[in-house]
Design a protein around this motif. Structure first.
Motif, PDB file in Angstrom:
ATOM      1  N   THR A   1       0.849  -1.232  -0.003  1.00 18.71           N
ATOM      2  CA  THR A   1      -0.207   0.034   0.082  1.00 18.71           C
ATOM      3  C   THR A   1       0.932   1.247   0.104  1.00 18.71           C
ATOM      4  OG1 THR A   1      -0.017  -0.182   2.453  1.00 18.71           O
ATOM      5  CG2 THR A   1      -1.942  -1.070   1.306  1.00 18.71           C
TER       6      THR A   1
ATOM      7  N   ARG B   1       0.378   5.358   0.562  1.00 24.30           N
ATOM      8  CA  ARG B   1      -0.698   6.320   0.583  1.00 24.30           C
ATOM      9  C   ARG B   1      -0.018   7.541   1.597  1.00 24.30           C
ATOM     10  NH1 ARG B   1      -3.549   3.727   5.949  1.00 24.30           N
ATOM     11  NH2 ARG B   1      -2.166   1.881   6.249  1.00 24.30           N
TER      12      ARG B   1
ATOM     13  N   GLY C   1      -3.448  10.855   6.072  1.00 21.83           N
ATOM     14  CA  GLY C   1      -4.932  11.317   5.829  1.00 21.83           C
ATOM     15  C   GLY C   1      -5.725  10.656   4.682  1.00 21.83           C
ATOM     16  N   ASP C   2      -4.804   9.939   4.064  1.00 24.19           N
ATOM     17  CA  ASP C   2      -5.487   8.950   2.701  1.00 24.19           C
ATOM     18  C   ASP C   2      -6.122   7.810   3.359  1.00 24.19           C
ATOM     19  OD1 ASP C   2      -4.750  10.781   0.870  1.00 24.19           O
ATOM     20  OD2 ASP C   2      -3.030   9.370   0.208  1.00 24.19           O
ATOM     21  N   LYS C   3      -7.252   7.332   2.773  1.00 25.37           N
ATOM     22  CA  LYS C   3      -7.800   6.021   3.191  1.00 25.37           C
ATOM     23  C   LYS C   3      -6.742   4.942   2.670  1.00 25.37           C
ATOM     24  CE  LYS C   3     -12.671   7.050   3.417  1.00 25.37           C
ATOM     25  NZ  LYS C   3     -14.097   6.818   2.686  1.00 25.37           N
ATOM     26  N   ALA C   4      -6.797   3.838   3.449  1.00 28.45           N
ATOM     27  CA  ALA C   4      -5.916   2.849   2.954  1.00 28.45           C
ATOM     28  C   ALA C   4      -6.326   2.273   1.789  1.00 28.45           C
ATOM     29  CB  ALA C   4      -6.022   1.633   4.026  1.00 28.45           C
ATOM     30  N   GLU C   5      -5.656   2.147   0.770  1.00 27.65           N
ATOM     31  CA  GLU C   5      -5.673   1.716  -0.499  1.00 27.65           C
ATOM     32  C   GLU C   5      -4.716   0.729  -0.953  1.00 27.65           C
ATOM     33  OE1 GLU C   5      -6.159   3.365  -5.327  1.00 27.65           O
ATOM     34  OE2 GLU C   5      -5.717   4.669  -3.678  1.00 27.65           O
TER      35      GLU C   5
ATOM     36  N   ASN D   1       3.422   9.777   9.597  1.00 25.31           N
ATOM     37  CA  ASN D   1       2.775  10.807  10.535  1.00 25.31           C
ATOM     38  C   ASN D   1       3.910  11.654  11.134  1.00 25.31           C
ATOM     39  OD1 ASN D   1       0.276   9.968   9.843  1.00 25.31           O
ATOM     40  ND2 ASN D   1       0.124   8.456  11.331  1.00 25.31           N
TER      41      ASN D   1
END
Lengths: 272, 113
Positions: A15, A17, A20-24, A131
């Motif tokens: 992944t 990302r 702040g992004d959704k896990a994709e 983060n």
């Protein structure tokens, strides 16, 4: 996952990302993963047949290609992109816990006002490091390798597309904490920088030589702890030089800031 | 455990080369591995058995050819066998040694039926 070889990755995903992004989940496209129910039958040798049988239509193809040629091709593509934009890319490699992320934070703090910095963070899981970097205010992309033990050129290629680093900047790639595997995978960086901390033992270069052989610069971190540990700076450097006589060293403490100026100067010299 | 990545890369590369050559069943892949390539042969053999499943290499044998490491001394010019990275020149005892053979990790041939 297979306890013995670690190979069971039936749904291996990487992944990529931003904070702040959704896990994709991003499937790795270049590899075949048809592990199915993962019912291993690791019976070595039993069905092996060596050599061509007489009368068979077996033919031998000369291939002569590097096993990692696809990785290396993508790494060169990354390198071309980075050079065209005049971006200095540093691949930071070390054991887990050597202080890579703190060094990255302190480096950003000292450079970001006059040199744009972007960061690619590599870890098996979590957004912890991204983060922390995000809090410094510079663009960061987190690559989670899942069960993977290293970053490869394709992950960095995807991360670069997401990150879109500006021209004339510094790109810091913080590899997965692992002093073995990342040594083999070119990412397209200008330099590999190996980090060792004084809490790790000064014989690391002898025990894990491949990483020290591949690096251009060695940072010895946490020097503020030297009075409390049995770490001999000279011994460590002479062990590392036995492995790689071209290796340069800088000693620093990211926590106290001691030695950070020389590291920042080294970076500035590479940029110009 | 980068041996799994390497096993997958071997399968991808061999399958692509076999396809280019008109396809067929791959019987054997011959891979050269240097003694300083950073690859644990037993782990690679183990991973290969899983990596090859449901690929054109499903029935393929992995043949590993070990390439011994060799060093070149930049102080006196001697060339010699090296069994690890921590080599001093046997002639002049210098540490200015460059490993010039032994990092190979290359698919040499594949046999197709």
């Amino acid at each position: 996952m297979c306890d013995t070889c670690g190979c069971g990755q039936p749904n291996e995903t990487v992944t990529i990302r931003k904070p702040g992004d959704k896990a994709e989940a991003v499937e790795r496209s270049s590899h075949h993963h048809h592990h199915g129910d993962h019912a291993h039958s690791h019976d070595h040798g039993s069905e092996h047949q060596h050599g061509a049988e007489k009368g068979s239509r077996e033919r031998i193809l000369a291939v002569e290609k590097d096993v990692l040629s696809e990785n290396n091709r993508l790494a060169e593509r990354n390198r071309g992109f980075l050079e065209a934009r005049q971006i200095l890319a540093l691949n930071l490699v070390s054991s887990p816990g050597s202080g890579k992320t703190t060094i990255v934070e302190e480096t950003i703090r000292r450079l970001q006002n006059d040199l744009p910095v972007t960061v690619i963070e590599g870890d098996q899981q979590s957004m912890q490091d991204a983060n922390r970097i995000d809090a410094t205010g510079v663009p960061v992309v987190q690559v989670n390798t899942g069960t993977g033990c290293h970053l490869d050129a394709q992950m960095v290629y995807r991360a670069l597309k997401s990150l879109d680093p500006p021209a004339h900047s510094l790109l810091i790639i913080e590899n997965v904490g692992n002093l073995v595997c990342p040594a083999l995978f070119d990412l397209g960086e200008a330099h590999k920088v190996v980090i060792i901390s004084v809490t790790e033992g000064d014989d690391k270069p002898h025990k894990y030589p491949t990483m020290f052989a591949e690096a251009d610069l060695c940072l010895i971190n946490k020097t503020d702890l030297l009075p409390y540990v049995d770490f001999d700076l000279d011994r460590c450097q002479s062990f590392a030089r036995e492995v790689n006589h071209r290796l340069n060293f800088l000693t620093l403490s990211a926590r106290t800031g001691e030695g950070m100026d020389a590291w920042i100067t080294w970076i500035r010299e590479q940029v110009h | 455990m980068h041996e799994m990545s390497i096993a997958l890369s071997i399968c991808d590369l061999a399958a692509a080369e076999a396809h280019k050559a008109g396809g067929g069943r791959i019987k054997e892949v011959e891979v050269e591995i240097g003694t300083l390539a950073g690859v644990m042969v037993e782990a690679l053999e183990f991973c290969f058995e899983t990596a090859k499943r449901s690929t054109p290499l499903a029935e393929a044998n992995l043949k590993i050819v070990t390439v011994p490491a060799a060093g070149h001394c930049h102080t006196c010019g001697a060339r010699f066998a090296a069994d690890h990275y921590l080599v001093t020149c046997p002639e002049c005892h210098s540490f200015q040694v460059v490993i010039e053979q032994g990092k190979e990790l290359r698919v040499k041939t594949i046999s197709i039926e």
